[in-house]
Design a protein around this motif. Sequence first.
Motif, PDB file in Angstrom:
ATOM      1  N   LEU A  72       0.839  -1.203   0.000  1.00  0.00           N
ATOM      2  CA  LEU A  72       0.000   0.000   0.000  1.00  0.00           C
ATOM      3  C   LEU A  72       0.878   1.259   0.000  1.00  0.00           C
ATOM      4  N   ARG A  73       1.882   1.240   0.876  1.00  0.00           N
ATOM      5  CA  ARG A  73       2.762   2.422   0.962  1.00  0.00           C
ATOM      6  C   ARG A  73       3.459   2.684  -0.371  1.00  0.00           C
ATOM      7  N   ALA A  74       3.857   1.592  -1.026  1.00  0.00           N
ATOM      8  CA  ALA A  74       4.565   1.740  -2.307  1.00  0.00           C
ATOM      9  C   ALA A  74       3.674   2.393  -3.359  1.00  0.00           C
ATOM     10  N   SER A  75       2.345   2.264  -3.176  1.00  0.00           N
ATOM     11  CA  SER A  75       1.426   2.834  -4.171  1.00  0.00           C
ATOM     12  C   SER A  75       1.039   4.281  -3.832  1.00  0.00           C
ATOM     13  N   LEU A  76       1.511   4.762  -2.689  1.00  0.00           N
ATOM     14  CA  LEU A  76       1.174   6.130  -2.285  1.00  0.00           C
ATOM     15  C   LEU A  76       2.313   7.053  -2.679  1.00  0.00           C
ATOM     16  N   ASN A  77       1.986   8.201  -3.195  1.00  0.00           N
ATOM     17  CA  ASN A  77       3.057   9.108  -3.572  1.00  0.00           C
ATOM     18  C   ASN A  77       3.583   9.872  -2.367  1.00  0.00           C
ATOM     19  N   GLY A  78       3.136  11.076  -2.177  1.00  0.00           N
ATOM     20  CA  GLY A  78       3.692  11.909  -1.107  1.00  0.00           C
ATOM     21  C   GLY A  78       3.315  11.461   0.295  1.00  0.00           C
ATOM     22  N   SER A  79       2.328  10.576   0.418  1.00  0.00           N
ATOM     23  CA  SER A  79       1.794  10.312   1.760  1.00  0.00           C
ATOM     24  C   SER A  79       2.292   9.003   2.386  1.00  0.00           C
ATOM     25  N   ALA A  80       3.175   8.270   1.691  1.00  0.00           N
ATOM     26  CA  ALA A  80       3.614   6.962   2.198  1.00  0.00           C
ATOM     27  C   ALA A  80       4.215   7.058   3.600  1.00  0.00           C
ATOM     28  N   SER A  81       4.936   8.126   3.859  1.00  0.00           N
ATOM     29  CA  SER A  81       5.622   8.237   5.151  1.00  0.00           C
ATOM     30  C   SER A  81       4.641   8.467   6.299  1.00  0.00           C
ATOM     31  N   ARG A  82       3.408   8.742   5.978  1.00  0.00           N
ATOM     32  CA  ARG A  82       2.408   8.945   7.046  1.00  0.00           C
ATOM     33  C   ARG A  82       1.692   7.651   7.417  1.00  0.00           C
ATOM     34  N   VAL A  83       1.995   6.540   6.723  1.00  0.00           N
ATOM     35  CA  VAL A  83       1.312   5.267   6.998  1.00  0.00           C
ATOM     36  C   VAL A  83       2.255   4.342   7.775  1.00  0.00           C
ATOM     37  N   HIS A  84       1.795   3.866   8.932  1.00  0.00           N
ATOM     38  CA  HIS A  84       2.636   3.055   9.811  1.00  0.00           C
ATOM     39  C   HIS A  84       1.910   1.760  10.140  1.00  0.00           C
ATOM     40  N   PHE A  85       2.654   0.666  10.186  1.00  0.00           N
ATOM     41  CA  PHE A  85       2.024  -0.629  10.482  1.00  0.00           C
ATOM     42  C   PHE A  85       2.231  -1.023  11.946  1.00  0.00           C
ATOM     43  N   TYR A  86       1.163  -1.512  12.568  1.00  0.00           N
ATOM     44  CA  TYR A  86       1.222  -2.044  13.933  1.00  0.00           C
ATOM     45  C   TYR A  86       0.585  -3.427  13.913  1.00  0.00           C
ATOM     46  N   GLU A  87       1.350  -4.416  14.357  1.00  0.00           N
ATOM     47  CA  GLU A  87       0.799  -5.781  14.324  1.00  0.00           C
ATOM     48  C   GLU A  87      -0.009  -6.075  15.577  1.00  0.00           C
ATOM     49  N   GLY A  88      -1.132  -6.735  15.411  1.00  0.00           N
ATOM     50  CA  GLY A  88      -1.949  -7.139  16.555  1.00  0.00           C
ATOM     51  C   GLY A  88      -3.224  -7.788  16.079  1.00  0.00           C
ATOM     52  N   ASN A  89      -4.090  -8.063  17.053  1.00  0.00           N
ATOM     53  CA  ASN A  89      -5.318  -8.807  16.737  1.00  0.00           C
ATOM     54  C   ASN A  89      -6.490  -8.122  17.438  1.00  0.00           C
ATOM     55  N   VAL A  90      -7.464  -7.683  16.655  1.00  0.00           N
ATOM     56  CA  VAL A  90      -8.572  -6.927  17.257  1.00  0.00           C
ATOM     57  C   VAL A  90      -9.430  -7.785  18.185  1.00  0.00           C
ATOM     58  N   SER A  91      -9.311  -9.109  18.080  1.00  0.00           N
ATOM     59  CA  SER A  91     -10.156  -9.930  18.942  1.00  0.00           C
ATOM     60  C   SER A  91      -9.545 -10.130  20.328  1.00  0.00           C
ATOM     61  N   ASP A  92      -8.435  -9.450  20.593  1.00  0.00           N
ATOM     62  CA  ASP A  92      -7.748  -9.564  21.877  1.00  0.00           C
ATOM     63  C   ASP A  92      -7.690  -8.159  22.513  1.00  0.00           C
ATOM     64  N   PHE A  93      -8.382  -7.988  23.650  1.00  0.00           N
ATOM     65  CA  PHE A  93      -8.450  -6.643  24.237  1.00  0.00           C
ATOM     66  C   PHE A  93      -7.070  -6.107  24.615  1.00  0.00           C
ATOM     67  N   THR A  94      -6.209  -6.973  25.127  1.00  0.00           N
ATOM     68  CA  THR A  94      -4.866  -6.525  25.526  1.00  0.00           C
ATOM     69  C   THR A  94      -4.106  -5.970  24.326  1.00  0.00           C
ATOM     70  N   SER A  95      -4.279  -6.629  23.203  1.00  0.00           N
ATOM     71  CA  SER A  95      -3.627  -6.190  21.968  1.00  0.00           C
ATOM     72  C   SER A  95      -4.161  -4.810  21.552  1.00  0.00           C
ATOM     73  N   CYS A  96      -5.473  -4.609  21.648  1.00  0.00           N
ATOM     74  CA  CYS A  96      -6.084  -3.318  21.265  1.00  0.00           C
ATOM     75  C   CYS A  96      -5.615  -2.209  22.209  1.00  0.00           C
ATOM     76  N   ALA A  97      -5.607  -2.504  23.503  1.00  0.00           N
ATOM     77  CA  ALA A  97      -5.214  -1.482  24.488  1.00  0.00           C
ATOM     78  C   ALA A  97      -3.738  -1.124  24.299  1.00  0.00           C
ATOM     79  N   GLY A  98      -2.902  -2.140  24.046  1.00  0.00           N
ATOM     80  CA  GLY A  98      -1.477  -1.903  23.822  1.00  0.00           C
ATOM     81  C   GLY A  98      -1.258  -1.062  22.572  1.00  0.00           C
ATOM     82  N   LEU A  99      -2.047  -1.316  21.553  1.00  0.00           N
ATOM     83  CA  LEU A  99      -1.928  -0.565  20.297  1.00  0.00           C
ATOM     84  C   LEU A  99      -2.231   0.915  20.539  1.00  0.00           C
TER      85      LEU A  99
END
Length: 251
Positions: free
Chosen positions: A50-77
Amino acid sequence: MANGPLSGRVAVVTGGSRGIGGAISRILANDGATVAVFGLEADRDRTETLRASLNGSASRVHFYEGNVSDFTSCAGLVEKIIADHGQLDILVNNAGITLDKTIRKMTVSDWQTVLNVNLSGPFFMIKAALDHMIERNFGRIVNISSVVGHTGNFGQANYASAKAGILGLTKTAALETARYNITANAVAPGFTNTEMVALMPQAAIDIAKSRTPQGRLGQPDEIARVVRFLVDEGSAFITGAVYDVNGGMYM
Ligand SMILES: NC(=O)c1ccc[n+]([C@@H]2O[C@H](COP(=O)([O-])OP(=O)(O)OC[C@H]3O[C@@H](n4cnc5c(N)ncnc54)[C@H](O)[C@@H]3O)[C@@H](O)[C@H]2O)c1
């Protein structure tokens, strides 16, 4: 520093690396927001694509790994986003899965897995983000439901129930947050051209198209532009609403 209308805003988009979520991440980043894509391990590479397909805005996109079905993961995020970017303004609950079977064949685990991701996930994310949004007296929450949350769908008891549940969650969140300049709305797409739909048998895709008055699938960008509208600062008086984007399939 970006100059777009969302410049200075920080958004999280769950499942925001591809499909509808990818289109949402793209439009928010292109309009100046910092976007945290929250997803599973497989979404890391997809976020790079996705970032590779964005021109000027790629640097504003950041990935965070986790699982929405886990509350601890959501709170940590949420904690990590605030630590990294100083704030969280926009929450888009987009991650979702399907495990389609008729009720007779659906196992308890099929039911629970889909409810955990598609309904508990949005609840966990809202719960994790709310204190911070209230403190800042600003927030925009958009939950992605589905046309089948209104209509039900053969073979989708788990999915349709979760998507209907999202409407109750959205309206309740809207009521509980109204006094804090936070809005909570739902967008209910019709059948949309993504990998989720590509998994369906061709016959089922053809039926979905034939049940859609416009006779076609939606495009992810057509859903994303409605989300973009709802997260705008100027959309402050819209809350507890459900926006149907479905080519006329359900009115
Ligand atoms: N495609 C459609 O026709 C359609 C129609 C109505 C509603 N929706 C809804 O729109 C949303 C996006 O759908 P899509 O078609 O783009 O799907 P998709 O399968 O292309 O993308 C879903 C994303 O969510 C991520 N995800 C899945 N489980 C997760 C978890 N537990 N934690 C974090 N991330 C997770 C996936 O890895 C993927 O990146 C979903 O909520 C879906 O139910 C889709």
